[in-house]
Scaffold this active site. Structure first.
Site: not given
Length: 269
Positions: A34, A36, A200
């Site tokens: 990921d 961001d 996250d």
């Protein structure tokens, strides 16, 4: 009627409106991450929503609705971004704001350098928009390294008057971009590589069950939604605070000093 949670976990393969890069079929290990809040210290879309859109309170409530299965990520995320465009912020203005305010995880450059030196591809798997990611990535690591990192993400449609909206990779999926579809083709290979996945937040829920080694970023004072989801669903994962710590585990797995099972048993990188 199916709940948002059921829509997000629909086993039917969603149709992608965008091409994928070729699989790294000749590699023994592949890193999918990921962008961001994982490779970066702050989620760029959250930043835009909080500072240019409808604000952090409404955004946080939307994420909680996603976690509870009452909303799809696709629909809630679209509303977040629409609030930015509706406030008159053009796509180019958003790009410049992100370049000025988004920072790299302090360990990512060393992590990427080690992966490059050890023939481990690094691919960004994001629910954000590729043009914004590419602009920020070039700003943070330089054009040469940025050009070598593949990005699998959504896109954007920008109107002549500057208004814009997200264009989803998987519009039929409740995730908008079903990140599991970047992992499952590797699983189908006769001799699949070991997949490390880093995430996250709520956009990573679709990928969480499918990686060999799932790294979940732990950020003090942040929402830590993926950690909450994995704990609730009993999905084995490793918590990590930055890529320096994650590299120690990845290096040992690649060297054959640590099995996938033993790596996950560590609990924290």
């Amino acid at each position: 009627m199916a709940t948002a949670q059921q829509q997000q976990s629909d086993p039917e393969v969603p149709v992608s409106t965008m091409p994928y890069p070729p699989l790294h079929t000749d590699k023994r290990f592949v890193v999918l991450s990921d962008w961001d809040g994982t490779i970066t210290t702050r989620d760029s879309n959250d930043f835009m929503t909080d500072t240019l859109g409808y604000g952090p309170e409404k955004r946080r409530q939307g994420n909680l609705e996603i976690l509870a299965g009452r909303e799809t990520f696709r629909d809630e995320f679209r509303r977040m971004l629409q609030s930015v465009s509706a406030n008159g912020h053009t796509f180019e203005q958003c790009k410049e704001a992100l370049k000025q305010n988004i920072a790299l995880d302090p360990g990512f450059k060393d992590f990427y350098s080690w992966c490059k030196a050890n023939d481990v591809p690094v691919v960004i798997i994001s629910s954000g928009m590729a043009p914004l990611i590419r602009a920020v990535l070039e700003n943070l690591v330089g054009p040469e390294d940025a050009a070598a990192i593949e990005i699998v993400a959504n896109d954007a449609v920008v109107q002549p008057d500057g208004r814009w909206e997200i264009a989803y990779r998987h519009p039929s999926s409740g995730f908008g971009h079903d990140k599991s579809q970047a992992i499952l083709p590797y699983r189908a290979l006769p001799d699949p590589p070991t997949i490390f996945f880093f995430g996250d937040g709520v956009s990573d829920m679709s990928a969480a069950r499918h990686a060999d080694v799932l790294f979940v970023k732990k950020k003090p004072g942040a929402d830590n939604d993926l950690a909450a989801y994995c704990t609730r669903e009993g999905i084995p994962h490793l918590l990590f605070e930055d890529f320096h710590r994650a590299l120690g585990v990845v290096r040992r797995v690649v060297a054959g000093e640590l099995s996938v099972r033993d790596a996950l048993a560590l609990g924290t990188a």
